[in-house]
Design a protein around this motif. Structure first.
Motif, mmCIF file in Angstrom:
data_model
loop_
_atom_site.group_PDB
_atom_site.id
_atom_site.type_symbol
_atom_site.label_atom_id
_atom_site.label_comp_id
_atom_site.label_asym_id
_atom_site.label_seq_id
_atom_site.Cartn_x
_atom_site.Cartn_y
_atom_site.Cartn_z
ATOM 1 N N THR A 106 38.883 36.519 46.561
ATOM 2 C CA THR A 106 39.582 37.603 46.502
ATOM 3 C C THR A 106 40.436 38.004 47.612
ATOM 4 O OG1 THR A 106 38.041 39.340 47.669
ATOM 5 C CG2 THR A 106 37.350 38.969 45.213
ATOM 6 N N GLY A 107 41.344 38.910 47.395
ATOM 7 C CA GLY A 107 42.352 39.354 48.216
ATOM 8 C C GLY A 107 41.512 39.773 49.575
ATOM 9 N N LEU A 108 40.220 40.104 49.687
ATOM 10 C CA LEU A 108 39.814 40.721 50.704
ATOM 11 C C LEU A 108 38.851 39.661 51.454
ATOM 12 C CD1 LEU A 108 38.813 43.996 49.306
ATOM 13 C CD2 LEU A 108 40.561 43.834 51.097
ATOM 14 N N TYR A 109 38.903 38.409 51.115
ATOM 15 C CA TYR A 109 38.156 37.486 51.892
ATOM 16 C C TYR A 109 38.058 37.413 53.346
ATOM 17 C CZ TYR A 109 36.006 32.835 53.281
ATOM 18 O OH TYR A 109 35.100 31.968 53.963
ATOM 19 N N ASP A 110 39.192 37.410 53.842
ATOM 20 C CA ASP A 110 39.583 37.513 55.332
ATOM 21 C C ASP A 110 38.859 38.665 56.032
ATOM 22 O OD1 ASP A 110 40.517 34.891 55.342
ATOM 23 O OD2 ASP A 110 42.598 35.648 55.492
ATOM 24 N N LYS A 131 49.479 43.191 47.251
ATOM 25 C CA LYS A 131 49.930 43.628 48.708
ATOM 26 C C LYS A 131 49.167 44.694 49.277
ATOM 27 C CE LYS A 131 54.069 46.295 47.261
ATOM 28 N NZ LYS A 131 53.539 47.349 47.835
ATOM 29 N N ASP A 132 48.501 45.436 48.680
ATOM 30 C CA ASP A 132 47.977 46.753 49.193
ATOM 31 C C ASP A 132 46.542 46.859 49.181
ATOM 32 O OD1 ASP A 132 50.445 48.476 49.457
ATOM 33 O OD2 ASP A 132 50.674 48.293 47.069
ATOM 34 N N ALA A 175 41.436 48.982 51.376
ATOM 35 C CA ALA A 175 40.017 48.836 51.574
ATOM 36 C C ALA A 175 39.831 49.433 53.179
ATOM 37 C CB ALA A 175 39.743 47.252 51.836
ATOM 38 N N GLU A 176 40.683 48.962 54.051
ATOM 39 C CA GLU A 176 40.393 49.638 55.454
ATOM 40 C C GLU A 176 40.515 51.273 55.427
ATOM 41 O OE1 GLU A 176 42.927 45.999 57.717
ATOM 42 O OE2 GLU A 176 44.065 47.946 57.241
ATOM 43 N N ILE A 177 41.279 51.818 54.431
ATOM 44 C CA ILE A 177 41.427 53.204 54.625
ATOM 45 C C ILE A 177 40.247 53.778 53.975
ATOM 46 C CG2 ILE A 177 42.452 55.315 53.317
ATOM 47 C CD1 ILE A 177 44.121 54.194 55.706
ATOM 48 N N LEU A 178 39.749 53.100 52.928
ATOM 49 C CA LEU A 178 38.678 53.564 51.948
ATOM 50 C C LEU A 178 37.129 53.531 52.575
ATOM 51 C CD1 LEU A 178 39.946 52.840 48.474
ATOM 52 C CD2 LEU A 178 39.292 55.111 49.378
#
Length: 413
Positions: free
Chosen positions: A46-50, A250-251, A256-259
């Motif tokens: 997913t786009g959050l792997y890293d 792109k967001d 994820a960081e904000i939430l």
């Protein structure tokens, strides 16, 4: 409020023992997920792997993706209980997000599923099922109606190839010779975050100008979170209040960081599995498959009365037969004495007759005793029925229990 039941002596010997038992059972459940890829080259990210790796996630193969099982030294029981008492953030970006659009989108989806989508108001959702010609469940899915001409659907990652091929095949047949054609638009690489827990709404409200109070369970809306336009549906797969947030690629990391700012915690697949089981929710490939009808699977409620009468959906003949005459087996819940029952454990009547198998089972972190779900022969499905489940080469007493096991706390206004 969630049910609060005093733990038996077996579970008061130490939370670590309970956590290890749950972790082992859920890890085994996820490992046995029938549709996940088996080699690193086949696995998606997913786009959050890293982002997961940076947050010390233990990554595992699930549904064809590398997904977080847990984070750092936070145990599964602690993560589970945090969602029940506060709020947690899940990456569910492995799920397949799609739009079905076109002048005949509504009748096309009613051809694929037994749900009444005509009855849905704009920006409302329903759980439904894709059925094969035999009435078996190809996949369970969430359908959100934006209008009669546009539907947003979310399907399971592990069923991606099967689902998309089936929808494309049916769409090709549907569109042949007609002017009111439909099209499928798959939102590849879009993020999907699930913010879940009794305090989820309070945290999300601080990040948006949109009023969340009228956004009740099963409703959806477009809104801005920290300046990013997203699609937000109120619901989730934990039994708690929560939101599923679809995010442009792109967001995704930014939101994820904000939430996930404290006290919100990142939550992995392990806790998601125990949370969904307490809520009585199915995991495809374990509790549902292509040989199981929605009637057998305890999902009769997704079959609208008007659809039963019309019988005009794929697989209707067998489904309607099960509705009229009863299915040969039914999915039920259990409370199991002593040791937790694992997937595949055989179920017997009090007289020793083999009557079914367990499909999911854990020691419940919320309730403090063993819970499970599985299929039993019709007639043994009534609440309170005493059965026996084979666990560790011994027969353990179990009682058929209605689901969900915990009191759900969906926001209904």
């Amino acid at each position: 409020m969630s049910l609060s039941i005093r733990c038996s002596s077996r579970f008061t010997r130490g939370q670590s023992r309970l956590g290890n038992a749950i972790f082992k059972l859920c890890r085994e459940s996820l490992r046995n997920y029938k549709q996940f890829a088996t080699t690193a080259a086949e696995l998606r990210k997913t786009g959050l792997y890293d982002y997961h790796v940076a947050n010390k996630a233990k990554m595992v193969s699930f549904g064809g993706y590398l997904m977080p099982l847990s984070y750092g030294d936070v145990g599964q029981v602690a993560s589970h209980k945090h969602v029940r008492s506060d709020a947690g953030l899940f990456d569910v970006g492995h799920m397949v997000q799609s739009f079905i659009r076109g002048p005949s989108a509504l009748p096309f989806l009613e051809h694929l599923t037994p749900s009444s989508l005509r009855a849905l108001s704009p920006f409302s959702s329903t759980l439904s099922v894709l059925l094969n010609e035999r009435g078996g469940i190809i996949d369970d899915l969430i359908i959100t109606k934006h209008s009669d001409h546009e539907f947003y659907i979310v399907t399971n990652a592990g069923r991606r190839d099967r689902d998309l091929a089936w929808i494309e095949e049916q769409m090709q047949q549907w569109n042949e010779g007609r002017d009111d054609k439909v099209e499928l638009d798959v939102l590849d690489n879009w993020g999907l975050l699930a913010l879940q827990g009794p305090k989820a709404a309070a945290y999300l409200q601080k990040l948006t100008k949109s009023n969340l109070v009228p956004l009740t369970f099963g409703r959806a809306v477009h809104m801005c979170i920290d300046g990013v336009k997203v699609h937000v549906a109120r619901g989730g797969y934990t039994g708690e209040d929560g939101f599923e947030i679809s995010i442009p690629p792109k967001d995704t990391v930014h939101l994820a960081e904000i939430l996930s700012q404290p006290p919100v915690q990142l939550i992995g697949l392990g806790a998601r599995d125990s949370l969904r089981l307490e809520a009585g929710l199915c995991l495809y490939g374990h509790d549902l498959d292509e040989d199981t009808t929605p009637v057998e699977g305890g999902l009769t409620w997704v079959i609208a009365k008007s659809r039963r009468e019309a019988g005009d959906f794929i697989g209707a003949e067998r489904v309607i037969n099960h509705l009229k005459n009863g299915p040969p087996r039914r999915r039920v819940g259990f409370i199991v004495d002593e040791a937790p029952a694992r997937e595949g454990a055989e179920i017997f009547s009090k007289d020793g007759e083999a009557i079914g198998k367990v499909t999911s089972g854990i020691p419940s972190p919320t309730l403090g005793f063993n819970i499970a779900m599985g299929y039993v022969k019709n007639g043994f499905h009534k609440k309170g029925t005493e059965v026996q489940i084979q666990v560790r080469k011994a027969l353990r007493k179990a009682i058929v229990k209605g689901m969900p096991f915990i009191e759900t706390r969906y926001w209904r206004g």
